[in-house]
Design an enzyme around this catalytic site. Structure first.
Site, PDB file in Angstrom:
ATOM      1  CE  LYS A 122     -14.676  -2.850  -3.634  1.00 38.95           C
ATOM      2  NZ  LYS A 122     -15.337  -3.695  -2.685  1.00 38.95           N
ATOM      3  CE  LYS A 152      -4.509  -1.415   1.601  1.00 39.14           C
ATOM      4  NZ  LYS A 152      -5.608  -1.226   2.546  1.00 39.14           N
ATOM      5  CE  LYS A 168      -9.880 -12.387  -5.159  1.00 38.57           C
ATOM      6  NZ  LYS A 168      -9.356 -12.129  -3.837  1.00 38.57           N
TER       7      LYS A 168
END
Length: 335
Positions: free
Chosen positions: A203, A118, A200
């Site tokens: 969204k 991140k 995978k």
């Protein structure tokens, strides 16, 4: 709680309110949550505090928090049986998180792969919360003495840290926390991107045709299925070299209960057009009742907020007892 309830193992699940679930989330996890309630004492949490490690638009976060709660209810979570609450409505999470941060080593946190990932993704906002977030996650679990936590591969390391911190605290101050175990339930097939079937379904994909959302209407679902990547073979068959077709077969199989052999037989000699329409139909049928219930719940703000209020009150009763016990053990003055 009834005696029967207390005999059941306690399971805690948290989801971040960062937009609607995808078809992949539904098949992989969401549709199994309702049935967990029969075997476990379930606590379901909308993890709004965790979402703050990345900049959020305040109005959108408020809306998405309610939407996430409504979708959990629509997908089968019964607030009379399980606790559904918003993380920030139970202050004990943050209270325990500070104590646990003081019992977590800097080196342990710096080894977390998600922090590295991140930080690279949001290089302009590598904040302290992003670094200490596993201590808050440990608090989420330990404040309820959860026996089990359903975790994906990306969260396994965080659960291991929660266990280590709990063990360290127990050794220092006497047994206090239950050591949580990962819950590996029956998960559905792993659903891949409709446009890049080696990835995978997500969204966060920049191509909206690569995923189906649980809120997509019938026309959108049909359009996305029709645009799904297949191959030039024209035969509905699973296997190597056919990732797109295999993925569509996984979706159809998961939603209809048919085996791959059944599906190959059903669409023998029919080509991809007919098959893609059937896949779309199975998704539309699965989502129709959930979408209707979701719309009904979202429209009834009083009901939804009432469920969240009751859930937070019940969760706080459990969590506050744990915080009081921990505060006393570490030497904080109790009035």
């Amino acid at each position: 709680m009834s005696d029967q309830m207390e005999r059941k193992k306690r399971i805690l699940s948290g989801i971040q309110p960062t937009g609607t679930f995808t078809l992949g989330n539904y098949i992989g996890a969401v549709r199994n949550w309702g049935s967990l309630q029969e075997d476990f004492e379930c606590l379901y949490m909308v993890a709004d505090l965790h979402s703050l490690t990345v900049r959020q638009e305040p109005a959108a976060l408020r809306r998405q928090t309610r939407e996430a709660a409504a979708m959990l209810l629509a997908a089968g979570i019964d607030p009379k049986v399980s606790l559904l609450f918003v993380q920030s409505h139970v202050p004990a999470h943050v209270q325990l998180s500070w104590i646990l941060s003081c019992n977590t080593q800097f080196g342990e946190l710096s080894r977390m792969t998600q922090f590295k990932d991140k930080s690279a993704k949001h290089a302009d906002n590598v904040n302290a919360g992003l670094f200490t977030y596993p201590a808050l996650m440990a608090a989420d679990i330990l404040v309820y003495n959860a026996d089990l936590v359903p975790v994906g591969v990306d969260q396994k390391q965080h659960l291991e840290l929660a266990r280590n911190v709990a063990q360290r605290f127990n050794n220092l101050y006497s047994p206090t926390f239950t050591l949580p175990e990962p819950y590996i339930g029956k998960t559905g097939a792993k659903i891949m991107s409709l446009q890049e079937p080696d990835k995978k379904m997500s969204k966060s994909d920049s191509n909206a045709n690569s995923f189906i959302l649980m809120t997509d209407d019938a026309d959108t679902i049909l359009r996305k299925c029709k645009r799904a990547v297949t191959d030039s073979d024209g035969v509905v068959r699973a296997g190597d070299g056919k990732p797109g077709v295999t993925n569509l077969m996984s979706i159809y199989s998961s939603l209809t209960g048919k085996t791959f052999a059944d599906i190959e037989k059903e669409f023998e000699g029919q080509g991809y057009g007919v098959f893609k329409e059937a896949v779309a139909g199975s998704v539309i049928d699965a989502f129709r009742p959930i979408q209707a219930e979701y719309a009904r719940i979202l429209a009834d703000r009083e009901y939804l907020d009432g469920v969240l209020k009751e859930g937070a009150a019940a969760a706080s009763r459990i969590a506050d007892r744990m915080v009081a016990k921990v505060y006393k053990k570490v030497g904080l003055v109790q009035l």
